[in-house]
Scaffold this active site. Structure first.
Site, PDB file in Angstrom:
ATOM      1  N   HIS A   1      -7.124 -10.547  -9.178  1.00  0.00           N
ATOM      2  CA  HIS A   1      -6.252  -9.435  -8.816  1.00  0.00           C
ATOM      3  C   HIS A   1      -5.126  -9.250  -9.825  1.00  0.00           C
ATOM      4  O   HIS A   1      -4.604  -8.139  -9.985  1.00  0.00           O
ATOM      5  CB  HIS A   1      -5.658  -9.658  -7.421  1.00  0.00           C
TER       6      HIS A   1
ATOM      7  N   ASN B   1      -0.717  -5.065  -6.731  1.00  0.00           N
ATOM      8  CA  ASN B   1      -1.908  -4.449  -6.140  1.00  0.00           C
ATOM      9  C   ASN B   1      -1.533  -3.550  -4.970  1.00  0.00           C
ATOM     10  O   ASN B   1      -0.714  -3.923  -4.124  1.00  0.00           O
ATOM     11  CB  ASN B   1      -2.875  -5.532  -5.665  1.00  0.00           C
TER      12      ASN B   1
ATOM     13  N   HIS C   1       0.861  -1.183   0.000  1.00  0.00           N
ATOM     14  CA  HIS C   1       0.000   0.000   0.000  1.00  0.00           C
ATOM     15  C   HIS C   1       0.895   1.229   0.000  1.00  0.00           C
ATOM     16  O   HIS C   1       0.762   2.130   0.834  1.00  0.00           O
ATOM     17  CB  HIS C   1      -0.947  -0.025   1.192  1.00  0.00           C
TER      18      HIS C   1
ATOM     19  N   ASP D   1      -5.122 -13.449   0.513  1.00  0.00           N
ATOM     20  CA  ASP D   1      -5.687 -12.147   0.873  1.00  0.00           C
ATOM     21  C   ASP D   1      -7.198 -12.281   1.086  1.00  0.00           C
ATOM     22  O   ASP D   1      -7.975 -11.385   0.773  1.00  0.00           O
ATOM     23  CB  ASP D   1      -5.395 -11.094  -0.191  1.00  0.00           C
TER      24      ASP D   1
END
EC number: 3.5.1.25
Length: 382
Positions: free
Chosen positions: A249, A217, A193, A272
């Site tokens: 994804h 991602n 992130h 995930d």
């Protein structure tokens, strides 16, 4: 107990073998039919138990809910997909919620030491709250805060030392202070992130980061002039990197490129998975205070923005995706959910492969990759 098959995964190949199990350990491996077997699996494949180091929940339970019975139900349920060990993973939330969540995992882990039922809780993956706002994905923006060594120490104390992985955005970590602290204190730092540049990612690795969270991602993407975090995952071949293998994804082609780069020793399959695992398309849940919905392909999306929020993937299906759709060699695909995550966590001396003195965490696979049986420390689960 003695189990056997003509296809036992040992030293990177399938061989006919018989596995002797005593007190939860593999005590010896013999040529097939050396002794009368308690269970003969014929030509079915026996492989090491799967390890999922990044999963948030299943069967209506989320790590952040901090409910002991929910966590226990999750641990017992995922053996049906071949998981024998997992990291209970948080998402970004306000501090009181996260403190309660990690305390709950520590309490349930202590209960399991007296008598585990299902997959082993290997620790906590602390995803957030030290993330980048642009690449937060489905992480709640209202709870994202700057990295703090002192605050992390509070979380780790509440977790009784069980935080083993932390996902953070290193570009927001001044002087890489939290990165270095975690690395020096036995916590794997995973870049995720994050909007870090390629150069910032390199410096994070130089200061102790050991992994990339769900490659492709929630991170600055690869461009031929600005390589980003994804570029670091693909270029640094000896850096461990996670990837979600649900083919939602990332496309099968992207998964093939990932494993071509990482080889057989540094790619890590993750699910995930969310609390939505185990439910049907159309069902809705709350994730970090935001509503998500399961789509027909099994993916979970935020109902407000339609953005991907996670998966409902079974690990055995991820293995099948890698081999049959992404055309990844079987050894690289299997290593990604067995010995590679074990090695990243420093547990490869007793889990992650089939060998004498290792835990008897085993999976028997049918030809279609569904699970015929899972053994957790030698105990059949079905």
């Amino acid at each position: 107990m003695l189990i056997q098959s003509t296809h036992v995964w040992i030293c990177g190949d399938f061989i006919p073998a018989e596995i002797e199990i005593n007190d939860g350990k593999i005590t010896e491996i013999y040529p097939i039919n050396t002794k009368p077997a308690d269970k003969d699996y014929g030509d079915l494949r026996i492989v090491p138990g799967f390890i999922d180091i990044h999963c948030h929940g299943a069967y209506g339970y989320d790590t952040n809910y901090a409910e002991p019975e929910g966590l226990k139900k999750w641990a017992k349920g995922i053996v049906h997909e071949g998981v024998t060990g997992f990291m209970s993973t948080t998402i970004t939330e306000l501090k009181p919620v996260l403190m309660k969540a990690v305390k709950n995992v520590a309490a349930v882990k202590k209960d399991f030491e007296a008598g585990r039922d299902g997959a082993d809780i290997l620790g906590i993956h602390f995803e957030g709250p030290y993330l980048d706002m642009k690449y937060k994905g489905a992480q709640p923006p209202e709870a994202i805060v700057p990295p703090s060594v002192d605050e992390f120490k509070e979380y780790q104390e509440a977790a009784n030392g069980l935080i083993k992985i932390i996902t953070l955005a290193p570009e927001h970590d001044p002087d890489y202070a939290l990165t270095r602290y975690c690395s020096e204190n036995g916590v794997v730092v995973s870049i995720g992130h994050s909007g870090a540049t390629f150069q910032e990612a390199i410096l994070a690795v130089a200061n102790g980061a050991k992994s990339i969270t769900h490659t492709y991602n929630g991170q600055s993407p690869f461009n031929h002039r600005a390589n980003g975090v994804t570029g670091a995952a693909l270029r640094l071949h000896d850096l461990y990197s996670e990837v979600i293998c649900d083919c939602n994804h990332s496309t099968p082609e992207a998964l093939n490129i990932f494993f071509t780069s990482k080889g057989k020793d540094h790619g890590i399959m993750i699910s995930d998975a969310l609390m939505a695992k185990g439910f049907k398309p159309g069902d809705k849940f709350m994730f970090g205070g935001h509503e998500i919905e399961i789509y027909p392909d099994g993916s979970a999306h935020l109902t407000e923005t339609k953005g991907l929020a996670g998966s409902t993937m079974w690990m055995c299906d991820g293995l099948k995706n890698l081999v049959t759709r992404a055309l990844v060699p079987f050894d690289a695909a299997l290593n990604s959910c067995t010995i590679n995550p074990a090695t990243l966590l420093g547990l490869n001396d007793h889990i992650g492969k089939i060998a004498a003195a290792y835990d008897a965490d085993l999976v028997v696979l049918n030809d279609d990759y569904s699970v015929e049986e899972t053994y957790c420390k030698g105990v059949p689960q079905f």
